[in-house]
Design an enzyme around this catalytic site. Structure first.
Site, PDB file in Angstrom:
ATOM      1  CD  GLU A  16      98.161 128.593 -22.452  1.00 20.16           C
ATOM      2  OE1 GLU A  16      98.333 127.679 -21.694  1.00 20.16           O
ATOM      3  OE2 GLU A  16      98.837 128.747 -23.593  1.00 20.16           O
ATOM      4  CB  CYS A  41      90.510 123.906 -21.394  1.00 19.87           C
ATOM      5  SG  CYS A  41      92.036 124.840 -22.134  1.00 19.87           S
ATOM      6  CG  HIS A  79     100.645 119.525  -6.158  1.00 19.77           C
ATOM      7  ND1 HIS A  79     101.785 120.559  -5.792  1.00 19.77           N
ATOM      8  CD2 HIS A  79     100.450 118.880  -4.966  1.00 19.77           C
ATOM      9  CE1 HIS A  79     102.149 120.190  -4.414  1.00 19.77           C
ATOM     10  NE2 HIS A  79     101.448 119.469  -4.068  1.00 19.77           N
ATOM     11  CG  ASP A 101      99.798 129.089 -18.049  1.00 19.80           C
ATOM     12  OD1 ASP A 101     100.288 129.017 -17.084  1.00 19.80           O
ATOM     13  OD2 ASP A 101      99.897 128.309 -19.064  1.00 19.80           O
TER      14      ASP A 101
END
Length: 853
Positions: A714, A785, A494, A738
């Site tokens: 992913e 993305c 994060h 991922d």
């Protein structure tokens, strides 16, 4: 007579014999009575049979009864526990027996060392039951006390320190910031001596056992300098968690004879010295190895790097910044565990907790209202944790039953909740950081302390921290922070994601960073992953690098168009992306509409929420990802609680297997929102691994009136099946976060595995190349993305691998666009070939830099 005997109950005789042999090596020359009750005999050809037998356990206990004051029984698993319990009814002796829940091997070692000192049954059992503390400390599991403190805090039911060393207050052993009176050399009588760890392997099991034996029950404590807490020499477990390594200085204090005996062991290197001993003051890294060259630094964590030194980590947010270092506000320390409050005072003290938690929640909600995008979502989620009635109720119950202060009760209850989250494993463990952040804020509210966090300064600064809690990271945007450096974290943490969203140059995983003195001017290069201390005058005078303007057109220098899109999580993000001239939305995360809901939101509510995101991009491309529930985003109405490995469990499209109506309702809402806002709508599903899944999803989209259906790539399975998947879908989008973690088998939120979670890893690039090649052959789009799309250095490689569009945080658009305008399609193909020929991530970066000049 020996005080305590040990019975080892195992399904495997070989395992039990090996564990007994290992334990014997910890107490050479001393006979600790250990009886084995292992295996279930042999079959006719002599092969050992796995199993346990209650009668064997009973016989082993009775065999030790005549020579011991008590017997500790250790078991490996399953039926061994049942056999041990049944044995208590079958035995003929009345010797005291304790069944330990300790880990079999580690518990046997700890019990043997403690029993060799003549310890009581309770003391041996306590040491065995806490035997995993050392391993938890080594692997940085939560809860974790600072290195040198003797390990993580334990519940009183697990280990009563007073049973190990009645002269050492429990708080001095188990808690950071213990009272000075509990530390060696702070008014305690006896000898004090400083020694240095000289053996290369540091304080492992054998030296810990030697120290425990040399102390021989005498009053002796050890403290790692400069600021570790005291640990008793009588506890092998605490010594293992002590964490002293090659070159560390250790203070010995206590009985003069014991101090001298243990000092001799340190001076002799515990008999493990080979080659040249460590010279006093010689620089070494914390692993004991000589400094080496490489992408990862060797500076000890917390050690002050030399002026002019360059630290290396992972560049996770591009750009350059030069400014003085500032550290996070002082951490909140554990409140003292004082004498129990009188019964009559406990209710009033308990009633202080709910208002304090409510005040913290209100402050976080107010901060969220002033923020936007990811920051607002993080602050709002943290506010919900602060308002969680279970935390306040659990803490209040502790005040009433244990008599502790309100602040101490909040601290202990938060530790329990964090440990539960950590025990869930996977990405749920990351929420433990959030709990700690809320804990600190409530304790600060109760005690009148300042809340730790981002410095409130008027001048620009580079923030340096071990890592940041989500609520701390979310306030960066309102500060004058121009650069960020952390010792922990990875490219998809994060911290990294928010730094990119804010456009702040950031380097994570830079070991030694927290040792940089406040005020030191540093240069942060968020693309190269470099932190340079006291840069030369010509660099110091340079201004922080400004991001170039983006004109809303992603294109190569030869005119080849590469659409640059935005990743968004809600309406505010979409407005910001439109203002940044993103060419469309490449990833709309729809989870925001579902999170923190007890039940599925109605279709009408979903439709209204989706329209808020689509409206700023009317007539332009918007790629919507259906609900990615599960893993770190559990939903009470869709996902099962307590999944053993949620990152590999029921998440993304897999949720629709159990809840098909959930997907049908969402697709209906998306279709309605797209029609209302005239968006060029495309919808994709997350966590796809098979062609059947992709085919079924595409059919569901068509049934809902959605013309273009795609999937996220992913999983390595999807990447390898790309050609077949293109036969049933209209487009794919690579979720590199991922895809990287699953390819490298490395949790992307694990700080120690940050180097593996790097999209430059050749294995990841080769999978992307496989997908790109399949896309070219099918004539269908391949987007990215994931966070890799925001890396300006990687962008030409992705294009060369066959990627046709890149999606990223809006603040990254300008830098990526500027980089792409410097290369041609042929340059991109050459860069991709260079990267694919590399064997490491570092080699791939270097090869691409050389190929593009």
């Amino acid at each position: 007579m020996s005080a305590t005997g040990i019975v080892a109950v195992s399904h495997s005789l070989r395992l039990a014999e090996a564990a007994q042999e290992l334990a014997a090596q910890m107490v050479p020359g001393q006979a600790v009575p250990i009886a084995l009750a292992a295996g279930a005999g042999t079959d006719p050809d002599g092969t050992p049979i796995l199993g346990t037998d209650a009668t064997r356990v009973a016989e082993a206990i009775d065999g030790l009864a005549g020579a011991c004051d008590g017997v500790l029984v250790l078991m490996d698993l399953g039926s061994a526990v049942m056999s041990a319990e049944f044995a208590l009814e079958l035995r003929s002796s009345d010797v005291p027996v304790r069944l330990a829940s300790a880990p079999f091997v580690e518990g046997l070692l700890a019990a043997a060392v403690t029993a060799a000192q003549g310890a009581s049954l309770d003391q041996v059992a306590a040491e065995a039951n806490g035997a995993l503390i050392a391993k938890s400390a080594q692997l940085e599991d939560e809860p974790q006390a600072p290195a040198g403190s003797g390990g993580p805090e334990l519940d009183k039911s697990v280990l009563d320190e007073s049973a190990l060393d009645e002269s050492v207050p429990g708080s001095a052993v188990s808690h950071p910031g213990a009272a000075e009176s509990g530390r060696p050399g702070a008014g305690n009588e006896g000898a004090v001596r400083t020694v240095r760890v000289r053996n290369p392997a540091g304080m492992h099991a054998r030296p810990a056992a030697m120290i425990a034996q040399a102390a021989a029950g005498a009053e002796l404590r050890l403290r790692r300098l400069p600021d570790g807490d005291a640990v008793p020499a009588s506890s092998m477990m605490r010594l293992l968690a002590f964490g002293a390594r090659l070159g560390d200085e250790v203070e010995l204090a206590g009985d003069p004879d014991a101090v001298e005996r243990v000092a001799v062991l340190f001076d002799d290197g515990f008999g493990e010295m080979e080659g040249t001993p460590l010279r006093p003051g010689a620089p070494r890294d914390r692993s004991g190895a000589e400094p080496t060259q490489g992408a990862r630094p060797t500076t000890p964590m917390g050690a002050a790097p030399e002026p002019g030194r360059t630290l290396r980590g992972l560049g996770v947010s591009p750009g350059r910044a030069i400014a003085p270092v500032a550290q996070l506000g002082a951490a909140i320390s554990a409140p003292d565990a004082a004498e129990p409050l009188p019964i009559v005072a406990r209710d009033a003290e308990a009633e202080r907790i709910p208002p304090a938690a409510a005040a913290v929640a209100a402050a976080l909600r107010e901060s969220a209202s002033r923020a936007d995008g990811e920051a607002a979502q993080i602050l709002a989620a943290t506010a919900l944790l602060a308002a969680d009635p279970d935390l306040a109720a659990g803490a209040a119950a502790r005040v009433r039953t244990e008599g502790v202060s309100a602040a101490r009760a909040v601290w202990d209850e938060a530790a329990r909740q964090a440990q539960v989250l950590h025990g869930l494993g996977g990405r749920m463990a990351e929420r433990a950081v959030d709990v700690h952040s809320v804990r600190d804020r409530i304790v600060a509210q109760l005690t009148g302390q300042e809340v730790p966090g981002i410095p409130d300064r008027a001048d620009p600064f580079v923030l340096v921290a071990r890592d940041l809690a989500p609520a701390e990271t979310a306030t960066l945007g309102r500060s004058t922070c121009v650069g960020l450096v952390t010792e922990e974290g990875g490219p998809t943490s994060h911290t990294a994601i928010l730094a990119r969203a804010l456009g702040i140059p950031a380097v994570v995983g830079a070991a030694g960073a927290t040792g940089i003195a406040a005020g030191t001017v540093v240069l942060v290069d968020g693309e190269a992953g470099i932190v340079r201390l006291d840069p030369p005058p010509e660099e110091r005078s340079a201004r922080a690098e400004e991001a170039p303007a983006f004109d809303g057109s992603g294109v190569l220098s030869d005119g080849t168009p590469i659409p640059l899109l935005a990743n968004v999580g809600g309406a505010a993000d979409a407005v910001a992306a439109a203002a940044a001239q993103a060419e469309g939305i490449g990833l709309f995360r729809t989870e925001f509409c579902f999170l923190d809901r007890a039940e599925e939101p109605p279709v009408a509510e979903q439709t209204a929420a989706y329209r808020g995101v689509l409206a700023p991009f009317a007539g332009r491309k918007v790629v919507v990802r259906t609900l990615d529930a599960g893993s770190d985003k559990p939903l009470p109405f869709a996902t099962a609680a307590g999944e053993e490995n949620p990152a590999l469990g029921v998440r993304g499209l897999r949720v629709a297997r159990e809840h098909p109506a959930l997907l049908a309702h969402q697709l209906a809402a998306i279709a309605a929102a797209g029609a209302a806002e005239s968006a060029s709508l495309e919808v994709m599903a997350p966590m796809v691994a098979t062609v059947d899944e992709a085919r079924d999803f595409a059919a569901a989209c068509r049934a809902a009136g959605i013309a273009r259906a795609g999937i996220m790539i992913e999983t390595p399975a999807a990447a390898l099946l790309a050609a077949e998947l293109f036969a049933v879908v209209d487009f794919v989008s690579l979720g590199t976060n991922d895809l990287t973690q699953y390819t490298m088998a490395a949790d992307r939120l694990s700080a120690p595995l940050g180097a593996l979670n790097d999209p430059w890893q050749p294995a990841v690039l080769r999978l992307i190349g496989t997908v790109g090649e399949a896309g070219r052959a099918a004539g269908k789009p391949v987007g990215v993305c994931g966070e890799a799309g925001a890396d300006p250095a990687l962008a030409p490689v992705l294009v060369g691998l066959g990627v046709t569009s890149l999606s990223m945080t809006a603040r990254s658009l300008a830098r990526v666009a500027a980089r792409l305008r410097t290369v041609t399609a042929e340059d991109c193909r050459r860069a991709a070939a260079a990267a694919l020929g590399a064997t490491t991530a570092a080699e791939a970066r270097a090869a691409v830099a050389a190929a593009l000049g």
